[in-house]
Structures are given as structure tokens and as C-alpha cells.
Scaffold this motif. Sequence first.
Motif, PDB file in Angstrom:
ATOM      1  N   VAL A  26      67.237 -18.122  54.449  1.00 53.62           N
ATOM      2  CA  VAL A  26      66.945 -19.262  55.321  1.00 53.62           C
ATOM      3  C   VAL A  26      66.324 -20.399  54.512  1.00 53.62           C
ATOM      4  O   VAL A  26      66.689 -21.578  54.681  1.00 53.62           O
ATOM      5  CB  VAL A  26      66.001 -18.838  56.470  1.00 53.62           C
ATOM      6  CG1 VAL A  26      65.551 -20.053  57.270  1.00 53.62           C
ATOM      7  CG2 VAL A  26      66.684 -17.824  57.380  1.00 53.62           C
ATOM      8  N   GLN A  38      70.545 -18.268  63.316  1.00 53.57           N
ATOM      9  CA  GLN A  38      71.343 -17.113  62.928  1.00 53.57           C
ATOM     10  C   GLN A  38      70.441 -15.965  62.488  1.00 53.57           C
ATOM     11  O   GLN A  38      70.683 -14.800  62.821  1.00 53.57           O
ATOM     12  CB  GLN A  38      72.284 -17.480  61.776  1.00 53.57           C
ATOM     13  CG  GLN A  38      73.426 -18.398  62.135  1.00 53.57           C
ATOM     14  CD  GLN A  38      74.281 -18.711  60.930  1.00 53.57           C
ATOM     15  OE1 GLN A  38      73.798 -19.267  59.931  1.00 53.57           O
ATOM     16  NE2 GLN A  38      75.541 -18.340  60.984  1.00 53.57           N
ATOM     17  N   ALA A  39      69.407 -16.295  61.731  1.00 53.33           N
ATOM     18  CA  ALA A  39      68.496 -15.271  61.222  1.00 53.33           C
ATOM     19  C   ALA A  39      67.823 -14.515  62.360  1.00 53.33           C
ATOM     20  O   ALA A  39      67.602 -13.298  62.278  1.00 53.33           O
ATOM     21  CB  ALA A  39      67.446 -15.910  60.312  1.00 53.33           C
ATOM     22  N   ALA A  56      75.545 -14.035  59.557  1.00 56.47           N
ATOM     23  CA  ALA A  56      74.244 -13.939  58.901  1.00 56.47           C
ATOM     24  C   ALA A  56      74.010 -12.533  58.346  1.00 56.47           C
ATOM     25  O   ALA A  56      73.440 -12.371  57.261  1.00 56.47           O
ATOM     26  CB  ALA A  56      73.136 -14.304  59.883  1.00 56.47           C
ATOM     27  N   VAL A  91      71.495 -19.454  55.399  1.00 52.80           N
ATOM     28  CA  VAL A  91      71.545 -18.956  56.776  1.00 52.80           C
ATOM     29  C   VAL A  91      70.680 -19.858  57.633  1.00 52.80           C
ATOM     30  O   VAL A  91      69.556 -20.209  57.244  1.00 52.80           O
ATOM     31  CB  VAL A  91      71.045 -17.491  56.861  1.00 52.80           C
ATOM     32  CG1 VAL A  91      70.870 -17.055  58.311  1.00 52.80           C
ATOM     33  CG2 VAL A  91      72.002 -16.546  56.141  1.00 52.80           C
TER      34      VAL A  91
END
Length: 217
Positions: free
Chosen positions: A83, A92-93, A57, A88
Motif C-alpha cells: 500500500v 483493496q488491502a 490485491a 495496492v
Amino acid sequence: ELARAMAEAPRPSPASNVPAKVSVSRLDGGLPGGEAVFHVPAFISDAAESAAARGSATHALLAALPLAAQTEADVRRALGALVSRGAVEPEQAEAVDVPSIARFATSPLYTRLRGAPRVERELPFTRRVSAAEFYPGAIGETVLLQGVIDCCFLEDGHWILLDYKTDRIPPGVSPAAHAQKHARQLALYADALLALTGTPVAERYAVLLACGEAARV
């Protein structure tokens, strides 16, 4: 007779075990081709998976980050945009260290990057190299070396090469010393960039996001 026949049988060449392709990222701190040498406990595997998600990410964010002055709020907006379009995953963010990227975005090296006449990010390459460079004894064989250069930019007719690292620096280890573990990887990237463009690399940096330093290697 059987023993003599076995002794006289031709031995397989060391190159017979050489893979057709090698990934540069797998060579960084590991065996050629990334072969596993032991079984990792589940809790360590989970930690490694989390680190890989954070790294993936982070690289996606740095590849998409506008080349302009960036505050922490700007970085968060850029991450949110990734996102929103599915580049992403939300999980993960959440693992991305946004303040560390914001610090890098205000560094002298990033200022040089912003002012460059040409910038390449997430630049893939494939090239043939001698297998003996990674597998001693594989004389006369070649492997297909593959990789992705995180970032490079032109300055005074030469490339400046950046490789983003999200790994943690062990206590008592200086950023400069820690960066040396990535020196081989950056050297391979520099050779590939020269082969790809015909332009030499003047400087190579491991950008250690965890501590906010870019170490020249």
C-alpha cells in the motif's frame, strides 16, 4: 433468383468468429474469451467488483511475500508495504483475508515452496494453440493463448504448479470437488509451462485460500 443466390453463397467459416487472442483466466468457469451471456444486476456487479479487487490485491501480496516463515503480523506488514508504494489501493488491502494467507504460509506446501531451488511467481506466457481446442469447428486456425502463472517451483527436476483462488466454496461442496472447476485452467498452465521451459509439471494445486486447503487437481 435471390433466394437461390443466397442459398448458393459461401458460408462464413466458423473460424471467422474466432478471436485472435484468448486469456486463460477468462476461460476459467466461463465461455471462451469471456463473452457475457446475460446482464448482471447492479448489486451482483458490485459484489463481483469487490471480489475482483480482493483477488487482485491477494495475488499481489502472495507475489511479494518473502519466502520465509510468515506470521499474521508479517503478512500485514507486507501488505502495508504494498500500500505504501502504491502497488495496492487501501480499499483493496482492506478486502484481503490476511489470516487465510498466514495459514497458507505455515502449510506443508508453502514449506516445500520455501525450500525450492527455483521459484517463479506471476510468470506471464504467450503461446500459439489450436483454436479448435476452444472453438469446435475452427479447424486449421490458431489463437494466441495468454496467461499468468501465479506460482511454480522446482522440486526433484519437475515443476510444482500453484494457482491461488479467493472464491468462496458453496455450502456442502468439498474443497476437492470445488477445485475441479479450476482443473482446465491448471491444465492449460501446465502445458504452457512445459512448452516454455521444457520441464514437465509433476503436481498441480488449486490453493483455496478461503478454506485454507490446497487441493491437487
